[in-house]
Structure formats: C-alpha cells, structure tokens
Design an enzyme around this catalytic site. Structure first.
Site, PDB file in Angstrom:
ATOM      1  N   HIS A  95       0.850  -1.199   0.000  1.00  0.00           N
ATOM      2  CA  HIS A  95       0.000   0.000   0.000  1.00  0.00           C
ATOM      3  C   HIS A  95       0.888   1.252   0.000  1.00  0.00           C
ATOM      4  CE1 HIS A  95      -2.893   3.032   1.250  1.00  0.00           C
ATOM      5  NE2 HIS A  95      -3.849   2.183   0.904  1.00  0.00           N
ATOM      6  N   GLU A 144      -3.960   2.247  -7.124  1.00  0.00           N
ATOM      7  CA  GLU A 144      -4.318   3.308  -6.187  1.00  0.00           C
ATOM      8  C   GLU A 144      -3.411   4.515  -6.389  1.00  0.00           C
ATOM      9  OE1 GLU A 144      -6.544   1.845  -2.559  1.00  0.00           O
ATOM     10  OE2 GLU A 144      -4.436   1.817  -2.081  1.00  0.00           O
TER      11      GLU A 144
HETATM   12  P1  PGA Z   1      -9.641   6.176   0.560  1.00  0.00           P
HETATM   13  O1  PGA Z   1      -8.439   5.139   0.761  1.00  0.00           O
HETATM   14  O2  PGA Z   1     -10.847   5.381   0.140  1.00  0.00           O
HETATM   15  O3  PGA Z   1      -9.808   6.830   1.902  1.00  0.00           O
HETATM   16  O4  PGA Z   1      -9.215   7.136  -0.503  1.00  0.00           O
HETATM   17  C1  PGA Z   1      -8.211   4.122  -0.154  1.00  0.00           C
HETATM   18  C2  PGA Z   1      -7.030   3.305   0.283  1.00  0.00           C
HETATM   19  O5  PGA Z   1      -6.025   3.863   0.721  1.00  0.00           O
HETATM   20  O6  PGA Z   1      -7.069   2.067   0.239  1.00  0.00           O
END
Ligand code: PGA
Length: 219
Positions: A95, A144
């Site tokens: 992540h 992401e």
């Molecule tokens: P968010 O986070 O939905 O608060 O943007 C997504 C993530 O970091 O997995």
C-alpha cells in the site's frame, strides 16, 4: 457476470468495540456470489472479526493490511504469514501509505508476496501507476494513485480503466485489477461498470457500515 472485489481497508482505525458494532450493522443484504467482499482490519482485531463472521455466517472474507517480509522467527513486532493464515485469506501488500510513510520498497513488497504465497494467502498487490513492478505470481492488483487516496479527488474511471488495461497487458498473470482512492457510494458504479476494472479498495468510506453497504449495493 464478472466477479467484483470490494475491499474495506480500515487502516489504523477502530477498536474491538467499534469493529463489533460495524459487523452488527453491516448485515448481509448483498449476498451474491459475484461480489467478493473482503474486510481488512488492524491485526489485533482479526480474532474478533473472524469469530464474529463465522458465528453469524456473514458473506465476508478477511484480509490483513500487511504481512511480514520475514518468515516466522526472531523478528520482534512482525506478524508473519504463518500467524496470519489462521485468520485471513487475503493480504494487502505494498500500500502506498506503507511505501511513503514506512519506507517500504519494491523489494520489500516482493518479499512479502513470497511469504503470502508460502502460506497460501492471496496478495492484493497495490500499485501507484502502471510502472510499479508487479511480482510474477500476482493475480489481484489494486491500482491506487496517491493523489486520490483520502482526498475526495478520485481518478477518472476512464483513466483508471486505461491503467488497468496496461497492467493486465504487461503482467499476463494478473486477472483482476481493482481501483482505490476516494471511492464513494455515488461514484463506485462508474468504476466497476468499466470492463477492465474488477472492483474497488475502499478506505475512508468503509468505516461507516451503512455507507460501505451502499458501496456494495451500488457496485
Ligand atoms: P480512501 O483510501 O478510500 O480513503 O481514498 C483508499 C485506500 O487507501 O485504500
């Protein structure tokens, strides 16, 4: 119908009481074979979450937010795959918050994938763009973009789909690419309706059970 993965990443939020209350409220209204809903709580909550889901027979799978890059052994503070495999089926790896705030490298992420594989856990491998190296064995990737995480500024579904396509083209083992970053009940369908996008990874909007079940329903 394609499978849709919907992943709740609670990050460093919620204690035991909050987790139980969320589980009591989430219900199981979406019960549908094509929706794979995965809850990723903090490590100490795994036990209570697993027991609750089993007892109430909720249609939820469990994932960890991380996994140690080390085998079991003298690694104080680490949570190894060997411990996790009693609780989780999935493991989020790489992540961007871990990469940026905790100095995790591509090499660390690759070692974590090795540990997940060794213990029969399915990695949810996070990438920030189409250039992030993806270990060969990975099937499920979460795209992401950093600018979209926790900002209320999601990527466009068109760009996310284009990145998902590039990831699948470059990595023939990757079967599923999900999108994460400011997903809401209002915008979720614009992502999941795209051919190349197989679900969503949800942070902020997973914390409230009513909002999260709206995301599941609308996905
Ligand atoms: P968010 O986070 O939905 O608060 O943007 C997504 C993530 O970091 O997995």
């Amino acid at each position: 119908m394609k499978n849709i993965y919907i992943i709740a990443n609670w990050k460093a939020n919620k204690n035991t009481q909050d987790a139980t209350s969320w589980l009591e409220q989430i219900g199981s209204s979406w019960q549908s074979e094509s929706k794979v809903v995965i809850l990723c709580p903090a490590f100490p909550l795994l036990h209570v979450v697993r027991d609750f889901i089993e007892e109430e027979n909720l249609p939820l799978q469990i994932g960890s937010q991380d996994i140690s890059k080390f085998d079991s052994g003298p690694f104080t503070g680490e949570v190894s795959g060997q411990v996790l495999k009693d609780y989780v089926t999935y493991s989020i790896i790489g992540h961007s918050e871990r990469r940026e705030k905790l100095g995790e490298s591509d090499e660390d992420a690759a070692q974590k994938v090795t540990q997940a594989n060794k213990n029969g856990l399915k990695p949810v491998f996070c990438v920030q763009n189409a250039m992030t190296p993806i270990p060969y064995s990975i099937e499920l990737v979460a795209y992401e973009p950093v600018f979209a995480i926790g900002t209320n500024s999601p990527d466009t579904p068109e760009n996310a789909e284009s990145i998902a396509r590039q990831i699948k083209e470059k990595n023939p083992n990757v079967k599923y690419v999900i999108y994460g970053g400011s997903v809401t009940p209002e915008n979720v369908h614009s992502f999941t309706s795209k051919d190349q996008i197989d679900g969503v990874l949800v942070g902020t909007k997973s914390l409230d059970p009513v909002t999260f079940s709206e995301i599941i329903t609308n996905s």
